[in-house]
Design a protein around this motif. Sequence first.
Motif, PDB file in Angstrom:
ATOM      1  N   GLY A 134       0.823  -1.203   0.000  1.00 34.68           N
ATOM      2  CA  GLY A 134       0.000   0.000   0.000  1.00 34.68           C
ATOM      3  C   GLY A 134       0.854   1.249   0.000  1.00 34.68           C
ATOM      4  O   GLY A 134       1.752   1.387   0.829  1.00 34.68           O
ATOM      5  N   TYR A 135       0.583   2.154  -0.945  1.00 38.38           N
ATOM      6  CA  TYR A 135       1.417   3.357  -1.070  1.00 38.38           C
ATOM      7  C   TYR A 135       1.183   4.337   0.066  1.00 38.38           C
ATOM      8  O   TYR A 135       1.974   5.252   0.266  1.00 38.38           O
ATOM      9  N   ASP A 136       0.103   4.162   0.809  1.00 37.79           N
ATOM     10  CA  ASP A 136      -0.118   5.026   1.976  1.00 37.79           C
ATOM     11  C   ASP A 136       0.016   4.247   3.276  1.00 37.79           C
ATOM     12  O   ASP A 136       0.633   4.703   4.220  1.00 37.79           O
ATOM     13  N   SER A 137      -0.493   3.028   3.321  1.00 39.97           N
ATOM     14  CA  SER A 137      -0.479   2.240   4.564  1.00 39.97           C
ATOM     15  C   SER A 137       0.823   1.487   4.780  1.00 39.97           C
ATOM     16  O   SER A 137       1.194   1.192   5.914  1.00 39.97           O
ATOM     17  N   GLY A 138       1.494   1.124   3.695  1.00 31.05           N
ATOM     18  CA  GLY A 138       2.699   0.306   3.811  1.00 31.05           C
ATOM     19  C   GLY A 138       2.404  -1.172   4.018  1.00 31.05           C
ATOM     20  O   GLY A 138       3.324  -1.976   4.159  1.00 31.05           O
ATOM     21  N   ALA A 155      -0.232   9.541  -6.391  1.00 24.64           N
ATOM     22  CA  ALA A 155      -1.108  10.044  -5.334  1.00 24.64           C
ATOM     23  C   ALA A 155      -0.315  10.927  -4.369  1.00 24.64           C
ATOM     24  O   ALA A 155       0.815  10.596  -3.981  1.00 24.64           O
ATOM     25  N   GLU A 156      -0.922  12.042  -4.003  1.00 24.45           N
ATOM     26  CA  GLU A 156      -0.265  12.947  -3.055  1.00 24.45           C
ATOM     27  C   GLU A 156      -0.078  12.234  -1.715  1.00 24.45           C
ATOM     28  O   GLU A 156      -0.962  11.539  -1.234  1.00 24.45           O
ATOM     29  N   GLY A 157       1.110  12.389  -1.147  1.00 18.03           N
ATOM     30  CA  GLY A 157       1.400  11.791   0.144  1.00 18.03           C
ATOM     31  C   GLY A 157       1.823  10.338   0.086  1.00 18.03           C
ATOM     32  O   GLY A 157       1.905   9.670   1.116  1.00 18.03           O
ATOM     33  N   ALA A 158       2.111   9.826  -1.107  1.00 12.58           N
ATOM     34  CA  ALA A 158       2.580   8.444  -1.214  1.00 12.58           C
ATOM     35  C   ALA A 158       3.844   8.279  -0.388  1.00 12.58           C
ATOM     36  O   ALA A 158       4.731   9.129  -0.420  1.00 12.58           O
ATOM     37  N   ARG A 159       3.920   7.204   0.337  1.00 14.26           N
ATOM     38  CA  ARG A 159       5.022   7.006   1.286  1.00 14.26           C
ATOM     39  C   ARG A 159       6.393   6.954   0.622  1.00 14.26           C
ATOM     40  O   ARG A 159       7.404   7.235   1.241  1.00 14.26           O
ATOM     41  N   ASN A 160       6.452   6.613  -0.657  1.00 12.03           N
ATOM     42  CA  ASN A 160       7.749   6.496  -1.328  1.00 12.03           C
ATOM     43  C   ASN A 160       8.018   7.631  -2.318  1.00 12.03           C
ATOM     44  O   ASN A 160       8.942   7.537  -3.118  1.00 12.03           O
ATOM     45  N   GLU A 161       7.258   8.728  -2.247  1.00 11.28           N
ATOM     46  CA  GLU A 161       7.422   9.797  -3.230  1.00 11.28           C
ATOM     47  C   GLU A 161       8.755  10.535  -3.109  1.00 11.28           C
ATOM     48  O   GLU A 161       9.222  11.116  -4.080  1.00 11.28           O
TER      49      GLU A 161
END
Length: 190
Positions: free
Chosen positions: A25-29, A94-100
Amino acid sequence: QNEIDWQKVREAGVEFAVIRLGFRGYDSGELVMDEKFTANIEGAKAAGIQVGVYFFSSAVTEEEAVEEADFVLQAIAPYEIELPVVFDTEPVLAEGARNEAMTPNQTTAFATAFLDRIQESGHRAMIYANAKRLTTVLHLEQLQEYPLWYADYQEKPIYPYNYEMWQYTEEGNVPGVEGNVDLNLWFIGK
């Protein structure tokens, strides 16, 4: 792709499929198994289609990349996988993606950690990316030992280096599959 009639896919002349196993998950991990993975791999194999798998990574550490590889290896353990296990590295828009905010050095290190772990297990490892990712994000000199699955939807691919598989459209049609589907050519190595 909803439900796939893999027998119709095979009868249409498809010889191989690289099936999405899951993603982080790009936000949850969180590591997430694709809900259709089991049905797809078993259906493809029953129809006589050679299979590989891919995992969409959102790792932010090398440890997470190894965790992703181990997740994949556990999931494919019951199956004979004829084609590579693929590390899918794409930008998450997506804005705020953990790997951005990952740097090219970090992204390359994550890819290497995943691919090395897969290769150590005895499976063949491969990396998936488009030309922009290959030329601006990844340090290819550190990934030379791994074959490339290249995505480029132009009539003539722009990437001047070797790749083993070419994803040439995301708007293909295949009997047995509802809607558009990615189509690929495999040049060597099967």
